[in-house]
Motif scaffolding. Structure first.
Motif, PDB file in Angstrom:
ATOM      1  N   ARG A 158      14.810 -41.354 -21.373  1.00 39.39           N
ATOM      2  CA  ARG A 158      14.004 -42.467 -20.645  1.00 39.39           C
ATOM      3  C   ARG A 158      14.409 -44.006 -21.575  1.00 39.39           C
ATOM      4  O   ARG A 158      15.367 -44.629 -20.370  1.00 39.39           O
ATOM      5  N   LYS A 159      14.059 -43.733 -22.569  1.00 42.86           N
ATOM      6  CA  LYS A 159      14.822 -45.339 -23.826  1.00 42.86           C
ATOM      7  C   LYS A 159      16.074 -45.065 -23.880  1.00 42.86           C
ATOM      8  O   LYS A 159      16.760 -46.029 -23.928  1.00 42.86           O
ATOM      9  N   TRP A 160      16.503 -44.295 -24.093  1.00 46.18           N
ATOM     10  CA  TRP A 160      18.281 -43.948 -24.665  1.00 46.18           C
ATOM     11  C   TRP A 160      18.778 -44.136 -22.987  1.00 46.18           C
ATOM     12  O   TRP A 160      19.885 -44.957 -23.159  1.00 46.18           O
ATOM     13  N   PRO A 177      27.608 -58.788 -32.521  1.00 43.77           N
ATOM     14  CA  PRO A 177      26.668 -58.223 -32.975  1.00 43.77           C
ATOM     15  C   PRO A 177      25.780 -58.687 -34.192  1.00 43.77           C
ATOM     16  O   PRO A 177      24.210 -58.626 -34.143  1.00 43.77           O
ATOM     17  N   ALA A 178      26.007 -59.738 -34.318  1.00 49.66           N
ATOM     18  CA  ALA A 178      25.201 -60.630 -36.016  1.00 49.66           C
ATOM     19  C   ALA A 178      24.031 -61.309 -35.581  1.00 49.66           C
ATOM     20  O   ALA A 178      23.170 -61.819 -36.051  1.00 49.66           O
ATOM     21  N   SER A 179      24.308 -61.859 -33.847  1.00 47.50           N
ATOM     22  CA  SER A 179      23.423 -62.571 -33.596  1.00 47.50           C
ATOM     23  C   SER A 179      21.808 -61.185 -33.393  1.00 47.50           C
ATOM     24  O   SER A 179      21.746 -61.093 -33.342  1.00 47.50           O
ATOM     25  N   THR A 180      20.474 -62.628 -33.264  1.00 44.98           N
ATOM     26  CA  THR A 180      19.365 -62.110 -32.867  1.00 44.98           C
ATOM     27  C   THR A 180      19.658 -61.126 -31.617  1.00 44.98           C
ATOM     28  O   THR A 180      18.903 -60.027 -31.685  1.00 44.98           O
ATOM     29  N   ALA A 181      19.945 -61.240 -30.993  1.00 42.84           N
ATOM     30  CA  ALA A 181      20.175 -60.395 -29.764  1.00 42.84           C
ATOM     31  C   ALA A 181      20.834 -59.122 -29.866  1.00 42.84           C
ATOM     32  O   ALA A 181      20.586 -57.451 -29.382  1.00 42.84           O
ATOM     33  N   GLY A 182      21.823 -59.444 -30.951  1.00 45.33           N
ATOM     34  CA  GLY A 182      22.533 -57.707 -31.136  1.00 45.33           C
ATOM     35  C   GLY A 182      21.760 -57.086 -32.049  1.00 45.33           C
ATOM     36  O   GLY A 182      22.049 -55.986 -31.799  1.00 45.33           O
ATOM     37  N   ARG A 183      21.064 -57.948 -33.168  1.00 40.53           N
ATOM     38  CA  ARG A 183      20.623 -57.972 -33.990  1.00 40.53           C
ATOM     39  C   ARG A 183      18.940 -56.255 -33.300  1.00 40.53           C
ATOM     40  O   ARG A 183      18.601 -55.695 -33.867  1.00 40.53           O
ATOM     41  N   ALA A 184      18.625 -56.846 -32.302  1.00 36.01           N
ATOM     42  CA  ALA A 184      17.347 -56.587 -31.470  1.00 36.01           C
ATOM     43  C   ALA A 184      17.659 -54.708 -31.358  1.00 36.01           C
ATOM     44  O   ALA A 184      17.160 -54.125 -30.854  1.00 36.01           O
ATOM     45  N   LEU A 185      18.690 -55.170 -30.844  1.00 40.60           N
ATOM     46  CA  LEU A 185      19.079 -53.885 -29.786  1.00 40.60           C
ATOM     47  C   LEU A 185      19.585 -52.651 -30.646  1.00 40.60           C
ATOM     48  O   LEU A 185      19.014 -51.295 -30.774  1.00 40.60           O
ATOM     49  N   ALA A 186      20.624 -53.175 -32.457  1.00 39.18           N
ATOM     50  CA  ALA A 186      20.472 -52.201 -33.024  1.00 39.18           C
ATOM     51  C   ALA A 186      19.322 -51.892 -33.805  1.00 39.18           C
ATOM     52  O   ALA A 186      18.647 -50.528 -34.066  1.00 39.18           O
ATOM     53  N   ALA A 187      17.733 -52.609 -33.974  1.00 39.83           N
ATOM     54  CA  ALA A 187      16.605 -52.347 -34.081  1.00 39.83           C
ATOM     55  C   ALA A 187      16.310 -51.480 -33.111  1.00 39.83           C
ATOM     56  O   ALA A 187      15.439 -50.539 -33.815  1.00 39.83           O
ATOM     57  N   TRP A 189      17.865 -49.205 -31.425  1.00 44.05           N
ATOM     58  CA  TRP A 189      18.195 -48.102 -31.332  1.00 44.05           C
ATOM     59  C   TRP A 189      17.807 -47.227 -32.568  1.00 44.05           C
ATOM     60  O   TRP A 189      17.565 -46.497 -32.490  1.00 44.05           O
ATOM     61  N   MET A 190      17.419 -47.898 -33.631  1.00 40.41           N
ATOM     62  CA  MET A 190      17.319 -47.462 -34.670  1.00 40.41           C
ATOM     63  C   MET A 190      16.267 -46.936 -34.676  1.00 40.41           C
ATOM     64  O   MET A 190      15.388 -45.753 -35.212  1.00 40.41           O
TER      65      MET A 190
END
Length: 240
Positions: A158-160, A177-187, A189-190
């Motif tokens: 469900r989270k994916w 992607p380098a923005s705060t929002a982009g890095r939050a999405l990456a975090a 994801w990981m």
């Protein structure tokens, strides 16, 4: 020279008379003598051989391998290595079975029917043939144990299903992607990937290889990420 009757030897070793008869029958430990009435008599060399057999039995070696080792027709080191590999496979099978049972017990309720239970077994124990190409039996056992600890994969799925569309919206709206929002999405994801591989480099690398080789199928059949989304996450991670 001291000799031991079969009953005496059985009592001393904790074996049954029947077991000693079997060892004699298969040629593993044969008595060196007989009484006048034909009863077995074991001398000290026979007893030493019997204790060698018992020591190897404690390691779980089958009788035929013990006989070969004592006869010198097969190296003990080779036999022990082969037996350890056999035990490794058994341990993996037991770990996997234990994890499957734990998952089913956690999911099962008192009102479940036979049909539902069989469906649950299939869902828990079936592993896609593609997955088997990338993960060893030991890794599959680890994944099964991780699944049992997490209580199934429904919450992760469900989270994916929530995260992947949000990454796509970020791409569509031009989010850096380098923005705060982009890095939050990456975090985020990981973190979901971490739930899968638990930080194990071998599991992580196998997962990445499987995804790279089967990206189109994963996207088509399971709603997996597109190359564009993966590139966004990679760039966001690089900026972190």
């Amino acid at each position: 020279m001291t000799s031991h009757k079969v009953g005496e030897l059985a009592k001393a070793t904790g074996l049954t008379v029947r077991t000693l008869h079997h060892y004699d029958h298969v040629g593993l430990v044969r008595p060196s003598g007989r009484t006048a009435s034909g009863h077995r008599l074991y001398d000290e060399s026979d007893v030493r051989r019997l204790y060698a057999v018992l020591a190897l039995r404690q390691l779980g070696l089958p009788l035929e391998d013990i006989g070969a080792a004592l006869a010198g027709t097969s190296g003990l080191g080779e036999l022990l290595t082969r037996h350890r590999e056999h035990l490794d496979r058994q341990l993996v099978a037991i770990r996997t079975l234990h994890a499957h049972l734990t998952t089913m017990l956690a999911t099962l309720d008192d009102g479940v029917g036979v049909t539902d239970f069989l469906a649950l077994i299939r869902e828990v124990t079936t592993v896609d043939e593609t997955v088997k190409q990338y993960f060893s039996e030991a890794q599959l056992a680890e994944l099964a144990e991780r699944r049992s600890r997490l209580g199934g994969q429904e919450d992760v799925q469900r989270k994916w299903q929530d995260l992947i569309p949000r990454v796509q919206r970020a791409i569509d709206t031009g989010t850096d992607p380098a923005s705060t929002a982009g890095r939050a999405l990456a975090a985020e994801w990981m973190s979901l990937l971490e739930a899968f591989h638990g930080g194990d480099p071998g599991l992580r690398d196998s997962l990445y290889r499987m995804q790279a080789d089967n990206s189109e199928r994963i996207r088509r059949e399971h709603g997996g990420p597109s190359p564009e989304q993966l590139d966004f996450i990679r760039r966001a991670n690089a900026a972190s």
